[in-house]
Design a protein around this motif. Structure first.
Motif, PDB file in Angstrom:
ATOM      1  N   TYR A   1      -3.737  -6.142 -18.272  1.00  0.00           N
ATOM      2  CA  TYR A   1      -3.257  -6.787 -17.041  1.00  0.00           C
ATOM      3  C   TYR A   1      -4.367  -7.467 -16.233  1.00  0.00           C
ATOM      4  CZ  TYR A   1       0.792  -3.914 -18.082  1.00  0.00           C
ATOM      5  OH  TYR A   1       1.853  -3.325 -18.702  1.00  0.00           O
ATOM      6  N   VAL A   2      -5.598  -7.298 -16.648  1.00  0.00           N
ATOM      7  CA  VAL A   2      -6.727  -7.805 -15.852  1.00  0.00           C
ATOM      8  C   VAL A   2      -6.663  -9.315 -15.671  1.00  0.00           C
ATOM      9  CG1 VAL A   2      -9.229  -8.112 -15.828  1.00  0.00           C
ATOM     10  CG2 VAL A   2      -8.262  -5.896 -16.358  1.00  0.00           C
ATOM     11  N   LYS A   3      -6.344 -10.037 -16.708  1.00  0.00           N
ATOM     12  CA  LYS A   3      -6.320 -11.498 -16.600  1.00  0.00           C
ATOM     13  C   LYS A   3      -5.213 -11.980 -15.667  1.00  0.00           C
ATOM     14  CE  LYS A   3      -8.716 -12.273 -20.914  1.00  0.00           C
ATOM     15  NZ  LYS A   3     -10.015 -12.486 -20.364  1.00  0.00           N
ATOM     16  N   ALA A   4      -4.024 -11.405 -15.775  1.00  0.00           N
ATOM     17  CA  ALA A   4      -2.918 -11.795 -14.889  1.00  0.00           C
ATOM     18  C   ALA A   4      -3.236 -11.438 -13.439  1.00  0.00           C
ATOM     19  CB  ALA A   4      -1.623 -11.120 -15.327  1.00  0.00           C
ATOM     20  N   VAL A   5      -3.767 -10.239 -13.222  1.00  0.00           N
ATOM     21  CA  VAL A   5      -4.156  -9.813 -11.877  1.00  0.00           C
ATOM     22  C   VAL A   5      -5.197 -10.773 -11.307  1.00  0.00           C
ATOM     23  CG1 VAL A   5      -5.462  -8.029 -10.649  1.00  0.00           C
ATOM     24  CG2 VAL A   5      -3.577  -7.376 -12.139  1.00  0.00           C
ATOM     25  N   SER A   6      -6.151 -11.153 -12.119  1.00  0.00           N
ATOM     26  CA  SER A   6      -7.206 -12.060 -11.665  1.00  0.00           C
ATOM     27  C   SER A   6      -6.642 -13.422 -11.278  1.00  0.00           C
ATOM     28  CB  SER A   6      -8.268 -12.229 -12.754  1.00  0.00           C
ATOM     29  OG  SER A   6      -8.896 -11.004 -13.034  1.00  0.00           O
ATOM     30  N   ILE A   7      -5.784 -13.966 -12.109  1.00  0.00           N
ATOM     31  CA  ILE A   7      -5.210 -15.292 -11.832  1.00  0.00           C
ATOM     32  C   ILE A   7      -4.389 -15.274 -10.547  1.00  0.00           C
ATOM     33  CG2 ILE A   7      -3.501 -16.974 -12.646  1.00  0.00           C
ATOM     34  CD1 ILE A   7      -4.573 -16.316 -15.522  1.00  0.00           C
ATOM     35  N   PHE A   8      -3.522 -14.286 -10.394  1.00  0.00           N
ATOM     36  CA  PHE A   8      -2.695 -14.202  -9.181  1.00  0.00           C
ATOM     37  C   PHE A   8      -3.558 -14.090  -7.928  1.00  0.00           C
ATOM     38  CE2 PHE A   8       0.919 -12.854 -11.939  1.00  0.00           C
ATOM     39  CZ  PHE A   8       1.828 -13.804 -11.502  1.00  0.00           C
ATOM     40  N   ASN A   9      -4.576 -13.243  -7.976  1.00  0.00           N
ATOM     41  CA  ASN A   9      -5.419 -13.051  -6.797  1.00  0.00           C
ATOM     42  C   ASN A   9      -6.298 -14.258  -6.509  1.00  0.00           C
ATOM     43  OD1 ASN A   9      -5.110 -10.283  -5.473  1.00  0.00           O
ATOM     44  ND2 ASN A   9      -5.025  -9.824  -7.662  1.00  0.00           N
ATOM     45  N   ILE A  10      -6.791 -14.911  -7.544  1.00  0.00           N
ATOM     46  CA  ILE A  10      -7.567 -16.138  -7.334  1.00  0.00           C
ATOM     47  C   ILE A  10      -6.711 -17.171  -6.619  1.00  0.00           C
ATOM     48  CG2 ILE A  10      -8.584 -18.121  -8.523  1.00  0.00           C
ATOM     49  CD1 ILE A  10      -9.703 -16.069 -10.595  1.00  0.00           C
ATOM     50  N   LEU A  11      -5.475 -17.343  -7.067  1.00  0.00           N
ATOM     51  CA  LEU A  11      -4.578 -18.307  -6.415  1.00  0.00           C
ATOM     52  C   LEU A  11      -4.323 -17.938  -4.956  1.00  0.00           C
ATOM     53  CD1 LEU A  11      -2.008 -18.923  -9.283  1.00  0.00           C
ATOM     54  CD2 LEU A  11      -3.761 -20.512  -8.431  1.00  0.00           C
ATOM     55  N   ILE A  12      -4.116 -16.651  -4.689  1.00  0.00           N
ATOM     56  CA  ILE A  12      -3.896 -16.207  -3.310  1.00  0.00           C
ATOM     57  C   ILE A  12      -5.116 -16.530  -2.446  1.00  0.00           C
ATOM     58  CG2 ILE A  12      -3.691 -14.152  -1.843  1.00  0.00           C
ATOM     59  CD1 ILE A  12      -1.866 -12.978  -4.088  1.00  0.00           C
ATOM     60  N   PHE A  13      -6.307 -16.236  -2.949  1.00  0.00           N
ATOM     61  CA  PHE A  13      -7.518 -16.472  -2.158  1.00  0.00           C
ATOM     62  C   PHE A  13      -7.812 -17.963  -1.986  1.00  0.00           C
ATOM     63  CE2 PHE A  13      -8.519 -12.043  -3.592  1.00  0.00           C
ATOM     64  CZ  PHE A  13      -8.326 -11.477  -2.345  1.00  0.00           C
ATOM     65  N   ILE A  14      -7.490 -18.778  -2.981  1.00  0.00           N
ATOM     66  CA  ILE A  14      -7.664 -20.235  -2.836  1.00  0.00           C
ATOM     67  C   ILE A  14      -6.738 -20.765  -1.743  1.00  0.00           C
ATOM     68  CG2 ILE A  14      -7.238 -22.452  -3.969  1.00  0.00           C
ATOM     69  CD1 ILE A  14      -8.397 -21.179  -6.545  1.00  0.00           C
ATOM     70  N   PHE A  15      -5.480 -20.338  -1.776  1.00  0.00           N
ATOM     71  CA  PHE A  15      -4.552 -20.771  -0.725  1.00  0.00           C
ATOM     72  C   PHE A  15      -4.957 -20.214   0.633  1.00  0.00           C
ATOM     73  CE2 PHE A  15      -1.716 -21.919  -4.246  1.00  0.00           C
ATOM     74  CZ  PHE A  15      -1.339 -23.186  -3.815  1.00  0.00           C
ATOM     75  N   GLY A  16      -5.512 -19.005   0.656  1.00  0.00           N
ATOM     76  CA  GLY A  16      -6.024 -18.438   1.903  1.00  0.00           C
ATOM     77  C   GLY A  16      -7.153 -19.283   2.476  1.00  0.00           C
ATOM     78  N   ILE A  17      -8.031 -19.741   1.600  1.00  0.00           N
ATOM     79  CA  ILE A  17      -9.107 -20.634   2.054  1.00  0.00           C
ATOM     80  C   ILE A  17      -8.514 -21.907   2.628  1.00  0.00           C
ATOM     81  CG2 ILE A  17     -10.952 -22.159   1.236  1.00  0.00           C
ATOM     82  CD1 ILE A  17     -11.786 -19.897  -0.688  1.00  0.00           C
ATOM     83  N   TYR A  18      -7.589 -22.502   1.886  1.00  0.00           N
ATOM     84  CA  TYR A  18      -7.013 -23.782   2.299  1.00  0.00           C
ATOM     85  C   TYR A  18      -6.234 -23.667   3.616  1.00  0.00           C
ATOM     86  CZ  TYR A  18      -4.104 -27.938   2.292  1.00  0.00           C
ATOM     87  OH  TYR A  18      -3.466 -29.090   2.663  1.00  0.00           O
ATOM     88  N   LEU A  19      -5.385 -22.658   3.727  1.00  0.00           N
ATOM     89  CA  LEU A  19      -4.497 -22.553   4.891  1.00  0.00           C
ATOM     90  C   LEU A  19      -5.146 -21.937   6.127  1.00  0.00           C
ATOM     91  CD1 LEU A  19      -1.220 -21.348   3.147  1.00  0.00           C
ATOM     92  CD2 LEU A  19      -1.627 -23.579   4.202  1.00  0.00           C
ATOM     93  N   ILE A  20      -6.072 -21.007   5.932  1.00  0.00           N
ATOM     94  CA  ILE A  20      -6.550 -20.215   7.066  1.00  0.00           C
ATOM     95  C   ILE A  20      -8.041 -20.357   7.316  1.00  0.00           C
ATOM     96  CG2 ILE A  20      -6.759 -17.863   7.969  1.00  0.00           C
ATOM     97  CD1 ILE A  20      -4.255 -17.261   6.130  1.00  0.00           C
TER      98      ILE A  20
END
Length: 131
Positions: free
Chosen positions: A68-87
């Protein structure tokens, strides 16, 4: 010992604290209703906020299982990228010191997840022996 043990440990603690505290304090609902809904995600802001927090919460445990490490990594990377962009982007680089609420911590977390994403893990499939 698991590969990237120290990175997994640090990320588990960070994600646990980031999710559990905001869930029990009510900040997840506020983030969804008072922020995400107002920046264009209405009426789905609260669902998006809860999805983010639940992904963080489940990641605390799934990060320790190699499949599950790769899926967990991808989901969290996307969350943090959007966090950077939005906030965080509007606040600059620094979280503290030279500024507040900046992107530096998200960048570090993204780099940690990239390390997990690009690490080779042993396959759970048993190799077939030739007779």
């Amino acid at each position: 010992m698991k590969k990237n043990f120290y990175i997994r440990s640090a990320l588990s603690v960070i994600l646990l604290m980031h999710s559990v505290v905001s869930i029990f304090s009510g900040d997840v609902n506020n983030f969804g209703l008072l922020y995400l809904d107002t920046v264009g995600f209405s009426p789905f802001g609260i669902y998006l906020a809860w999805s983010i927090k639940l992904i963080h919460l489940f990641s605390v445990f799934l990060i320790w299982y190699d499949p599950y490490v790769k899926a967990v990594s991808i989901f969290n990377i996307l969350i943090f990228i959007f966090g950077i962009y939005l906030i965080h982007w509007q606040n600059g680089w620094y979280v503290v010191g030279g500024g507040t609420n900046g992107i530096e911590f998200n960048v570090l977390l993204i780099c940690c997840f990239l390390q997990l994403l690009f690490t080779e893990y042993h396959s759970l499939k048993k190799e077939k022996r030739s007779s």
